[in-house]
Motif scaffolding. Structure first.
Motif, PDB file in Angstrom:
ATOM      1  N   LEU A  54      26.950 -25.495 107.019  1.00  0.00           N
ATOM      2  CA  LEU A  54      25.843 -24.697 106.805  1.00  0.00           C
ATOM      3  C   LEU A  54      26.346 -23.277 106.144  1.00  0.00           C
ATOM      4  CD1 LEU A  54      23.282 -25.615 109.537  1.00  0.00           C
ATOM      5  CD2 LEU A  54      23.325 -26.533 107.352  1.00  0.00           C
ATOM      6  N   ALA A  55      26.999 -22.551 106.816  1.00  0.00           N
ATOM      7  CA  ALA A  55      27.414 -21.183 106.347  1.00  0.00           C
ATOM      8  C   ALA A  55      28.043 -21.472 105.064  1.00  0.00           C
ATOM      9  CB  ALA A  55      28.722 -20.648 107.452  1.00  0.00           C
ATOM     10  N   ARG A  56      29.024 -22.597 104.759  1.00  0.00           N
ATOM     11  CA  ARG A  56      29.465 -22.660 103.506  1.00  0.00           C
ATOM     12  C   ARG A  56      28.409 -22.537 102.264  1.00  0.00           C
ATOM     13  NH1 ARG A  56      32.556 -26.358 104.660  1.00  0.00           N
ATOM     14  NH2 ARG A  56      34.584 -25.241 104.852  1.00  0.00           N
ATOM     15  N   GLU A  57      27.310 -23.378 102.557  1.00  0.00           N
ATOM     16  CA  GLU A  57      26.206 -23.529 101.734  1.00  0.00           C
ATOM     17  C   GLU A  57      25.579 -22.386 101.582  1.00  0.00           C
ATOM     18  OE1 GLU A  57      22.099 -26.190 101.535  1.00  0.00           O
ATOM     19  OE2 GLU A  57      23.857 -26.941 102.514  1.00  0.00           O
ATOM     20  N   SER A  58      25.259 -21.751 102.530  1.00  0.00           N
ATOM     21  CA  SER A  58      24.477 -20.268 102.496  1.00  0.00           C
ATOM     22  C   SER A  58      25.280 -19.292 101.567  1.00  0.00           C
ATOM     23  CB  SER A  58      24.497 -19.657 103.681  1.00  0.00           C
ATOM     24  OG  SER A  58      23.384 -20.493 104.721  1.00  0.00           O
ATOM     25  N   LEU A  59      26.823 -19.115 101.950  1.00  0.00           N
ATOM     26  CA  LEU A  59      27.468 -18.106 101.290  1.00  0.00           C
ATOM     27  C   LEU A  59      27.785 -18.462  99.828  1.00  0.00           C
ATOM     28  CD1 LEU A  59      30.119 -17.510 104.183  1.00  0.00           C
ATOM     29  CD2 LEU A  59      28.158 -15.926 103.495  1.00  0.00           C
ATOM     30  N   THR A  60      27.800 -19.736  99.508  1.00  0.00           N
ATOM     31  CA  THR A  60      28.043 -20.215  98.213  1.00  0.00           C
ATOM     32  C   THR A  60      26.862 -19.819  97.374  1.00  0.00           C
ATOM     33  OG1 THR A  60      29.360 -21.919  98.697  1.00  0.00           O
ATOM     34  CG2 THR A  60      28.282 -22.121  96.763  1.00  0.00           C
ATOM     35  N   GLY A  61      25.577 -19.915  97.803  1.00  0.00           N
ATOM     36  CA  GLY A  61      24.421 -19.280  97.367  1.00  0.00           C
ATOM     37  C   GLY A  61      24.014 -17.654  97.415  1.00  0.00           C
ATOM     38  N   GLY A  62      24.955 -17.115  98.193  1.00  0.00           N
ATOM     39  CA  GLY A  62      24.772 -15.500  98.163  1.00  0.00           C
ATOM     40  C   GLY A  62      23.881 -15.088  99.326  1.00  0.00           C
ATOM     41  N   VAL A  63      23.668 -15.892 100.385  1.00  0.00           N
ATOM     42  CA  VAL A  63      22.930 -15.743 101.432  1.00  0.00           C
ATOM     43  C   VAL A  63      23.854 -15.636 102.599  1.00  0.00           C
ATOM     44  CG1 VAL A  63      21.210 -16.992 102.946  1.00  0.00           C
ATOM     45  CG2 VAL A  63      21.067 -17.550 100.717  1.00  0.00           C
ATOM     46  N   ASP A  64      23.307 -14.404 103.451  1.00  0.00           N
ATOM     47  CA  ASP A  64      24.077 -14.107 104.515  1.00  0.00           C
ATOM     48  C   ASP A  64      24.065 -15.252 105.622  1.00  0.00           C
ATOM     49  OD1 ASP A  64      24.148 -11.529 103.162  1.00  0.00           O
ATOM     50  OD2 ASP A  64      22.419 -10.717 104.219  1.00  0.00           O
ATOM     51  N   VAL A  65      24.991 -14.997 106.708  1.00  0.00           N
ATOM     52  CA  VAL A  65      24.950 -15.923 107.658  1.00  0.00           C
ATOM     53  C   VAL A  65      25.194 -14.956 108.970  1.00  0.00           C
ATOM     54  CG1 VAL A  65      26.486 -17.508 108.938  1.00  0.00           C
ATOM     55  CG2 VAL A  65      26.222 -17.637 106.289  1.00  0.00           C
ATOM     56  N   GLN A  66      24.310 -15.397 109.870  1.00  0.00           N
ATOM     57  CA  GLN A  66      24.410 -14.828 111.244  1.00  0.00           C
ATOM     58  C   GLN A  66      24.214 -15.823 112.064  1.00  0.00           C
ATOM     59  OE1 GLN A  66      24.182 -11.493 111.567  1.00  0.00           O
ATOM     60  NE2 GLN A  66      24.430 -11.452 113.674  1.00  0.00           N
ATOM     61  N   TRP A  67      25.285 -16.038 113.330  1.00  0.00           N
ATOM     62  CA  TRP A  67      25.393 -16.851 114.440  1.00  0.00           C
ATOM     63  C   TRP A  67      25.050 -16.078 115.685  1.00  0.00           C
ATOM     64  CZ3 TRP A  67      30.472 -19.844 113.548  1.00  0.00           C
ATOM     65  CH2 TRP A  67      30.363 -20.826 112.451  1.00  0.00           C
ATOM     66  N   GLY A  68      24.235 -16.639 116.404  1.00  0.00           N
ATOM     67  CA  GLY A  68      24.151 -16.169 117.839  1.00  0.00           C
ATOM     68  C   GLY A  68      24.320 -16.865 118.962  1.00  0.00           C
ATOM     69  N   ILE A  69      25.029 -16.791 119.788  1.00  0.00           N
ATOM     70  CA  ILE A  69      25.413 -17.715 120.961  1.00  0.00           C
ATOM     71  C   ILE A  69      25.160 -17.077 122.329  1.00  0.00           C
ATOM     72  CG2 ILE A  69      27.248 -19.210 121.970  1.00  0.00           C
ATOM     73  CD1 ILE A  69      28.392 -19.491 118.863  1.00  0.00           C
ATOM     74  N   TRP A  70      24.376 -17.531 123.280  1.00  0.00           N
ATOM     75  CA  TRP A  70      24.414 -17.013 124.719  1.00  0.00           C
ATOM     76  C   TRP A  70      26.008 -17.519 125.304  1.00  0.00           C
ATOM     77  CZ3 TRP A  70      21.401 -13.628 126.510  1.00  0.00           C
ATOM     78  CH2 TRP A  70      20.326 -13.530 125.843  1.00  0.00           C
ATOM     79  N   LEU A  71      26.241 -16.367 126.077  1.00  0.00           N
ATOM     80  CA  LEU A  71      27.541 -16.537 126.955  1.00  0.00           C
ATOM     81  C   LEU A  71      27.125 -16.664 128.495  1.00  0.00           C
ATOM     82  CD1 LEU A  71      29.694 -14.256 124.659  1.00  0.00           C
ATOM     83  CD2 LEU A  71      29.509 -16.683 124.586  1.00  0.00           C
ATOM     84  N   ARG A  72      28.074 -17.028 129.325  1.00  0.00           N
ATOM     85  CA  ARG A  72      27.784 -16.891 130.560  1.00  0.00           C
ATOM     86  C   ARG A  72      27.539 -15.175 131.085  1.00  0.00           C
ATOM     87  NH1 ARG A  72      32.173 -20.929 132.162  1.00  0.00           N
ATOM     88  NH2 ARG A  72      33.390 -19.486 130.733  1.00  0.00           N
TER      89      ARG A  72
END
Length: 139
Positions: free
Chosen positions: A96-114
């Motif tokens: 998904l990130a590859r597809e977004s960046l190829t289209g010039g769209v920013d990528v943001q991931w958020g993950i909960w940790l312990r």
């Protein structure tokens, strides 16, 4: 277009301090937003932060994907819900990130940790950015 990578790890409760996460409307004093270590509400607003907040400026989208994968793998032992993350999978996230960046769209991931912690990783397209007309923070 070029890319800048940003990350932040902190307590989930800190993310509630939205005033520090939103840039002020001009000509207001940018005070708390610029000095805050908190991630911005909008991914593109990372570009308004001081250049020292940039973790990496990869030459290619593939290098940016490698940076994201490294952040993910480093945090993996601390995932709050490892089963949920396993169902999504790193490969799916990267596709998904590859597809977004190829289209010039920013990528943001958020993950909960312990322990109530939260990880956010962002790859921001710069010069131009589709969501905002900001200048590059390193020029």
């Amino acid at each position: 277009m070029h890319l800048h990578c940003y990350s932040w790890t902190g307590t989930g409760d800190d993310r509630r301090r939205e005033a520090e996460r939103r840039p002020p409307l001009p000509p207001a004093d940018p005070g708390p937003f610029l000095s805050s270590l908190l991630p911005p509400m909008r991914t593109c607003d990372w570009l308004l932060k001081p250049a020292r907040r940039i973790d990496s400026s990869p030459a290619t989208s593939e290098e940016a994907l490698g940076w994201l994968a490294e952040r993910y793998r480093t945090a993996e032992p601390s995932f709050l819900h490892p089963g949920d993350e396993a169902r999504i999978g790193l490969d799916f996230r990267l596709d998904l990130a590859r597809e977004s960046l190829t289209g010039g769209v920013d990528v943001q991931w958020g993950i909960w940790l312990r322990s109530g912690r939260f990880l956010t990783c962002g790859v921001v397209c710069c010069s131009p950015n589709r969501a905002a007309d900001y200048r590059c923070p390193v020029t």
